[in-house]
Design an enzyme around this catalytic site. Structure first.
Site, short mmCIF file in Angstrom:
data_model
loop_
_atom_site.label_atom_id
_atom_site.label_comp_id
_atom_site.label_asym_id
_atom_site.label_seq_id
_atom_site.Cartn_x
_atom_site.Cartn_y
_atom_site.Cartn_z
N LYS A 113 120.70 36.22 -32.27
CA LYS A 113 119.86 35.18 -32.87
C LYS A 113 120.63 34.56 -34.02
CE LYS A 113 115.56 33.71 -32.26
NZ LYS A 113 114.81 33.87 -31.00
N ASP A 153 115.56 27.35 -30.71
CA ASP A 153 114.46 28.15 -31.25
C ASP A 153 113.69 27.21 -32.17
OD1 ASP A 153 113.59 31.16 -31.23
OD2 ASP A 153 113.43 30.58 -33.33
#
Ligand code: GLU
Length: 423
Positions: A113, A153
């Site tokens: 991430k 995201d």
């Protein structure tokens, strides 16, 4: 895309939540302590601090992260978020959840991430582009089509992915579409990627309802978050005849017990960026939204929204997690006691990364699938993962989150065992 805001901000404890979930599931599964310890650590954490020239000529420093949690099953995969509340611990937690999510869906990936501490609404388009390109440059030593593949995201979109692809490609001297997913169609993006998280969530819900003999056309839903995930989920639910009675985003929340006009609300959001100002529905607070009577509650905003403090007020029968980490372990325990079923994030919201995987495969092959093929394969993967999770839950008498963790941990642990510890 809206920054979910009127919702409480995620506290520092996303990592505590992720670690509690891992340790509980690991012990339940009988994993060795040293393996649980190994899986509780991100393999690589890169923090970068970088300058961006603002439109007024001043230079502003920004902080960003790329975390690669685990590579046992393949290259690391996971999105990049732009949000003022990003912290290192949060990004580590999100990377860890990506490892489990990819394993639940049986995608050949580990988890990663990235995040930049920024409120993108304060930046011009040109500033956003410079920030994205400089951040990409800063993390370019650790990403690549066979190493770590970023994707979208919160508050990042196809245009941002295009800048990432271009920046990486310029330095490499060759267009490299497979370095990032969620790209525009013109640059090797996949049909169906934009709506994939919401679509995948609805595929899971549809199949769950089928298994349990629930007629979705007679159900009501409440959705927290009306961006890429919540907005798409609302659209698909509406198309299935589900009455969406409550929706919330950064600007507030709306309730209509007869069902909100979702197509009109989506149009309003596309025009104004938020649901605020929409004619229709009664304005309510975020707390009221989460406590509305409904069949299905879909938290599709930030982490840590359903907690020990508000889980007792939830009146939904089923929670389907569109966000990552929206439910704390305390809330999970309360839901379990109260007979509220939770379909966990690492299964329910995996549609996005699944179509990202399809995009990566298409990028490596330089071939484009048509949208029907993408959606059909997405449905197949989501339904298979749901069946596998339901089978573990039934066999071992576990709630779905624990069952999904058991499935994921077994797969990751087996990959670790087969590969062995280097050297
Ligand atoms: N951000 C998405 C998630 O949380 C996936 C990102 C990607 O496609 O890599 O699952």
């Amino acid at each position: 895309m809206a920054v979910p805001g009127n919702q409480p901000q995620p506290s520092e404890n996303a990592l505590t939540v992720a670690l509690t979930q891992l340790r509980t599931a690991g012990r339940e599964l009988g994993l060795a302590d040293d393996l649980i310890e190994y899986l509780s650590k991100p393999q690589r954490v890169l923090q970068v601090n970088f300058p961006v020239k603002m439109d007024d000529g001043r230079v502003r420093m920004f902080e960003g992260y790329r975390v690669q949690h685990n590579f046992a099953r393949g290259p690391a995969k996971g999105g990049i978020r732009f949000h003022p509340a990003v912290t290192m611990d949060e990004v580590i937690a999100l990377a860890m959840w990506m490892t489990w999510k990819c394993a639940v869906l049986d995608l050949p990936y580990g988890g990663a991430k990235g995040g930049v501490v920024v409120d993108p609404r304060e930046l011009s388009q040109a500033e956003l582009e410079r920030l994205t390109r400089r951040f990409t440059y800063e993390i370019s030593a650790v990403i690549g089509p066979e190493v770590d593949i970023p994707g979208p995201d919160m508050n990042t979109n196809p245009q941002v992915m295009a800048w990432i692809m271009d920046t990486y490609s310029m330095h490499r001297g060759a267009m490299t579409p497979a370095v990032v997913t969620g790209k525009p169609l013109e640059l090797g993006g996949s049909l169906g990627r934009n709506a994939a998280t919401g679509r995948g969530l609805v595929y899971v819900l549809e199949e769950y309802a089928r298994q349990k003999g629930i007629n979705l056309a007679e159900t009501t839903a409440v959705i927290q978050g009306f961006g890429n995930v919540g907005g798409a989920a609302a659209r698909f639910l509406h198309e299935l005849g589900v009455k969406v009675v409550g929706v919330g985003d950064i600007s507030g929340a709306l309730y209509d017990e007869r069902g909100l006009n979702i197509p009109a609300l989506l149009e309003h959001r596309d025009r104004h960026g938020v649901i605020e100002g929409f004619e229709g529905g009664e304005p309510i607070t975020n707390e009221e939204l989460l406590a509305l009577p409904c069949d299905v509650l879909i938290p599709a905003a930030l982490e840590n929204q359903l907690t020990g403090a508000n889980a007792g007020q939830v009146r939904a029968k089923l929670i389907v997690e569109g966000a990552n980490g929206p439910t704390t372990p305390e809330a999970d325990a309360i839901f379990r006691d109260r007979g509220i079923v939770v379909i966990p994030d690492i299964l329910a919201n995996a549609g996005g990364v699944t179509v990202s995987y399809f995009e990566w495969v298409q990028g490596l092959e330089r071939y484009q699938w048509d949208e029907d093929e993408v959606n059909q394969r997405l449905r197949q993967k989501m339904v298979r993962a749901l069946h596998e999770v339901m089978a573990v839950a039934e066999k071992d008498g576990l709630p779905y989150r624990q069952a999904a963790y058991a499935l994921a941990l077994r797969r990751v642990a087996e990959a670790v065992r087969l590969r062995g510890i280097f050297p």
